[in-house]
Design an enzyme around this catalytic site. Sequence first.
Site, PDB file in Angstrom:
ATOM      1  N   ARG A 195       0.650  -1.177  -0.179  1.00 47.50           N
ATOM      2  CA  ARG A 195      -0.227  -0.271  -0.071  1.00 47.50           C
ATOM      3  C   ARG A 195       0.649   1.231  -0.370  1.00 47.50           C
ATOM      4  O   ARG A 195       0.082   2.209   0.507  1.00 47.50           O
ATOM      5  CB  ARG A 195      -1.454   0.138   1.058  1.00 47.50           C
ATOM      6  CG  ARG A 195      -2.269  -0.822   0.947  1.00 47.50           C
ATOM      7  CD  ARG A 195      -2.954  -0.172  -0.001  1.00 47.50           C
ATOM      8  NE  ARG A 195      -4.400  -1.823  -0.273  1.00 47.50           N
ATOM      9  CZ  ARG A 195      -3.928  -2.804  -0.039  1.00 47.50           C
ATOM     10  NH1 ARG A 195      -2.730  -3.328  -1.145  1.00 47.50           N
ATOM     11  NH2 ARG A 195      -5.474  -3.179  -0.639  1.00 47.50           N
TER      12      ARG A 195
ATOM     13  N   GLU B  36      -5.001   3.444   6.724  1.00 43.02           N
ATOM     14  CA  GLU B  36      -4.851   3.483   5.636  1.00 43.02           C
ATOM     15  C   GLU B  36      -4.899   4.509   4.273  1.00 43.02           C
ATOM     16  O   GLU B  36      -4.305   4.959   3.728  1.00 43.02           O
ATOM     17  CB  GLU B  36      -5.006   1.980   4.514  1.00 43.02           C
ATOM     18  CG  GLU B  36      -4.479   1.483   3.612  1.00 43.02           C
ATOM     19  CD  GLU B  36      -5.601   1.026   2.564  1.00 43.02           C
ATOM     20  OE1 GLU B  36      -5.822  -0.198   2.665  1.00 43.02           O
ATOM     21  OE2 GLU B  36      -6.040   1.722   1.991  1.00 43.02           O
TER      22      GLU B  36
ATOM     23  N   SER C 250     -10.727  -0.435   3.450  1.00 40.45           N
ATOM     24  CA  SER C 250     -10.482  -0.952   4.657  1.00 40.45           C
ATOM     25  C   SER C 250      -9.669   1.030   5.410  1.00 40.45           C
ATOM     26  O   SER C 250      -8.711   1.468   4.649  1.00 40.45           O
ATOM     27  CB  SER C 250      -8.756  -1.860   4.199  1.00 40.45           C
ATOM     28  OG  SER C 250      -9.202  -2.982   3.470  1.00 40.45           O
TER      29      SER C 250
HETATM   30  N1  EPU Z   1     -11.267 -11.709   8.563  1.00 42.24           N
HETATM   31  C1  EPU Z   1     -12.186 -11.764  10.123  1.00 42.24           C
HETATM   32  N2  EPU Z   1     -12.685 -10.500  10.156  1.00 42.24           N
HETATM   33  C2  EPU Z   1     -13.340 -10.199   9.410  1.00 42.24           C
HETATM   34  C3  EPU Z   1     -13.165  -9.645   7.835  1.00 42.24           C
HETATM   35  C4  EPU Z   1     -12.298 -10.795   7.884  1.00 42.24           C
HETATM   36  O1  EPU Z   1     -11.572 -12.470  11.202  1.00 42.24           O
HETATM   37  O2  EPU Z   1     -14.332  -9.046   9.783  1.00 42.24           O
HETATM   38  C5  EPU Z   1     -10.612 -12.549   8.281  1.00 42.24           C
HETATM   39  C6  EPU Z   1     -10.898 -13.991   7.172  1.00 42.24           C
HETATM   40  O3  EPU Z   1     -10.440 -14.697   7.913  1.00 42.24           O
HETATM   41  C7  EPU Z   1     -10.158 -13.774   6.333  1.00 42.24           C
HETATM   42  C8  EPU Z   1      -9.031 -12.550   6.565  1.00 42.24           C
HETATM   43  O4  EPU Z   1      -8.786 -12.307   7.428  1.00 42.24           O
HETATM   44  O5  EPU Z   1      -9.758 -14.689   6.076  1.00 42.24           O
HETATM   45  C9  EPU Z   1      -8.500 -11.437   5.115  1.00 42.24           C
HETATM   46  O6  EPU Z   1      -9.208 -10.536   4.949  1.00 42.24           O
HETATM   47  P1  EPU Z   1     -10.455 -10.853   3.255  1.00 42.24           P
HETATM   48  O7  EPU Z   1      -9.930 -11.253   2.940  1.00 42.24           O
HETATM   49  O8  EPU Z   1     -11.330  -9.581   3.822  1.00 42.24           O
HETATM   50  O9  EPU Z   1      -8.951  -8.924   3.365  1.00 42.24           O
HETATM   51  P2  EPU Z   1      -8.084  -8.290   4.453  1.00 42.24           P
HETATM   52  O10 EPU Z   1      -6.787  -8.282   4.607  1.00 42.24           O
HETATM   53  O11 EPU Z   1      -9.124  -7.469   5.493  1.00 42.24           O
HETATM   54  C10 EPU Z   1      -7.165  -7.376   2.550  1.00 42.24           C
HETATM   55  C11 EPU Z   1      -7.134  -5.412   2.147  1.00 42.24           C
HETATM   56  C12 EPU Z   1      -8.484  -4.882   0.743  1.00 42.24           C
HETATM   57  C13 EPU Z   1      -8.386  -6.206   0.205  1.00 42.24           C
HETATM   58  C14 EPU Z   1      -8.590  -7.522   0.827  1.00 42.24           C
HETATM   59  C15 EPU Z   1      -8.486  -8.720  -0.108  1.00 42.24           C
HETATM   60  C16 EPU Z   1      -5.967  -4.510   3.419  1.00 42.24           C
HETATM   61  C17 EPU Z   1      -5.375  -2.955   3.914  1.00 42.24           C
HETATM   62  N3  EPU Z   1      -6.977  -4.495   3.010  1.00 42.24           N
HETATM   63  O12 EPU Z   1      -7.852  -6.672   3.240  1.00 42.24           O
HETATM   64  O13 EPU Z   1      -8.265  -4.419   0.134  1.00 42.24           O
HETATM   65  O14 EPU Z   1      -9.799  -6.263  -1.483  1.00 42.24           O
HETATM   66  O15 EPU Z   1      -7.253  -7.885   1.484  1.00 42.24           O
HETATM   67  O16 EPU Z   1      -7.790  -9.282  -0.716  1.00 42.24           O
HETATM   68  O17 EPU Z   1      -4.587  -4.919   2.422  1.00 42.24           O
HETATM   69  C18 EPU Z   1      -8.192  -1.515   0.152  1.00 42.24           C
HETATM   70  O18 EPU Z   1      -7.231  -1.732   1.136  1.00 42.24           O
HETATM   71  O19 EPU Z   1      -9.077  -0.921   1.424  1.00 42.24           O
HETATM   72  C19 EPU Z   1      -9.210  -2.907   0.091  1.00 42.24           C
HETATM   73  C20 EPU Z   1     -10.366  -3.432   1.094  1.00 42.24           C
END
Ligand code: EPU
Length: 326
Positions: A147, A313, A217
């Site tokens: 990011r 972020e 995020s």
């Molecule tokens: N999870 C939880 N609780 C929640 C949501 C998720 O425990 O409320 C756990 C789930 O087990 C899941 C893991 O966290 O396996 C990862 O969740 P998710 O796939 O939703 O991804 P993230 O790490 O929360 C990142 C990016 C997103 C991107 C997704 C998909 C960042 C800060 N965010 O989110 O990007 O869409 O991966 O790859 O790195 C953004 O930057 O605005 C954004 C939405």
Amino acid sequence: MDVTAKKIVFVKTIQSLINIWKICKLSNLPYIILGEGSNVLFLENYEGIVIVNRIKGIKIQERQNIWLLHVFSGEKWHDLVKYTLRMGLFGLENLALVPGSVGSAAIQNIGAYGLELKNICEYVDIISLDNGKIIRFKKNLCNFSYRSSIFKKKYNYGYAIIAVGIKIQKNWKPIIFPSLLKSKKLLKISAYKIFNIVCQIRKKKLPNPKKLGNAGSFFKNPIITFKKAEKILSSYINVPHYIQYNGFIKISAAWLIEKYNFKNIQIGNAAIYKKQKLILINLKNANSKEILKLAKTIQKCILKKFEIYLEPEVDFINSSGKIKLL
Ligand code: EPU
């Protein structure tokens, strides 16, 4: 956020961008260039000019093994993804529905479902608004990281990103991510199917900013030492984490927030989105103080419970420009 700016100007050409920049400079007015504004939080009324980049256009060149796309920075990212699929050029589908424009995609090094912009970026062209000269940053000079890029810290006054070079391999290979593995159609996978699956997941998990105010995020996933991660991994099962190339561990911020169990926390009209805890939402007319108070509360609690600092972020903008907060 219910905020105003002194003026909002939409620019469609490089020349009009330079002209408006000259006016800002001569009248000593702050300015900010935005794409879709999907990753910023305006804290108060902005006392300067908001320049909305609508400089569009896509040029395609064929090389031996790749297609090279020269994409102007005001194109909407998701429109570019759809356009490439329509043209039969595959490789951007994992980044479907990421909000924002192509210019900000490079600044942010957007990433989702196993793909980051840095993996497909060839160069970033910036313009010096003072003399109209274009400077090309080859990918390895962009300092892309999670990011972030060189453009987050440098070249933000008097410069603007005008185009991004995107490289698309002719020899397409799917980028498989965990939820895709659950798909029964994995054997017959195509770029279109990945596009549809990513769109479905995002629509289900993430609130549409046009309907429910949010900036995606709110925090980054923290990258912590192996020692610190070990402590958490030994106390909990199934902690979503990703090992980094340098041995550090990226841990899911959404999981940390979920584990804290904030129990329907709401500050004024600011709340945590139930289906994705990393997203802060504006339920209805929230003000920036409420959002910040909620963010600070989350930060404080996560620090106390897990000894992990959550870095925002989102970019914070006060009356005169970007500021560092939290
Ligand atoms: N999870 C939880 N609780 C929640 C949501 C998720 O425990 O409320 C756990 C789930 O087990 C899941 C893991 O966290 O396996 C990862 O969740 P998710 O796939 O939703 O991804 P993230 O790490 O929360 C990142 C990016 C997103 C991107 C997704 C998909 C960042 C800060 N965010 O989110 O990007 O869409 O991966 O790859 O790195 C953004 O930057 O605005 C954004 C939405």
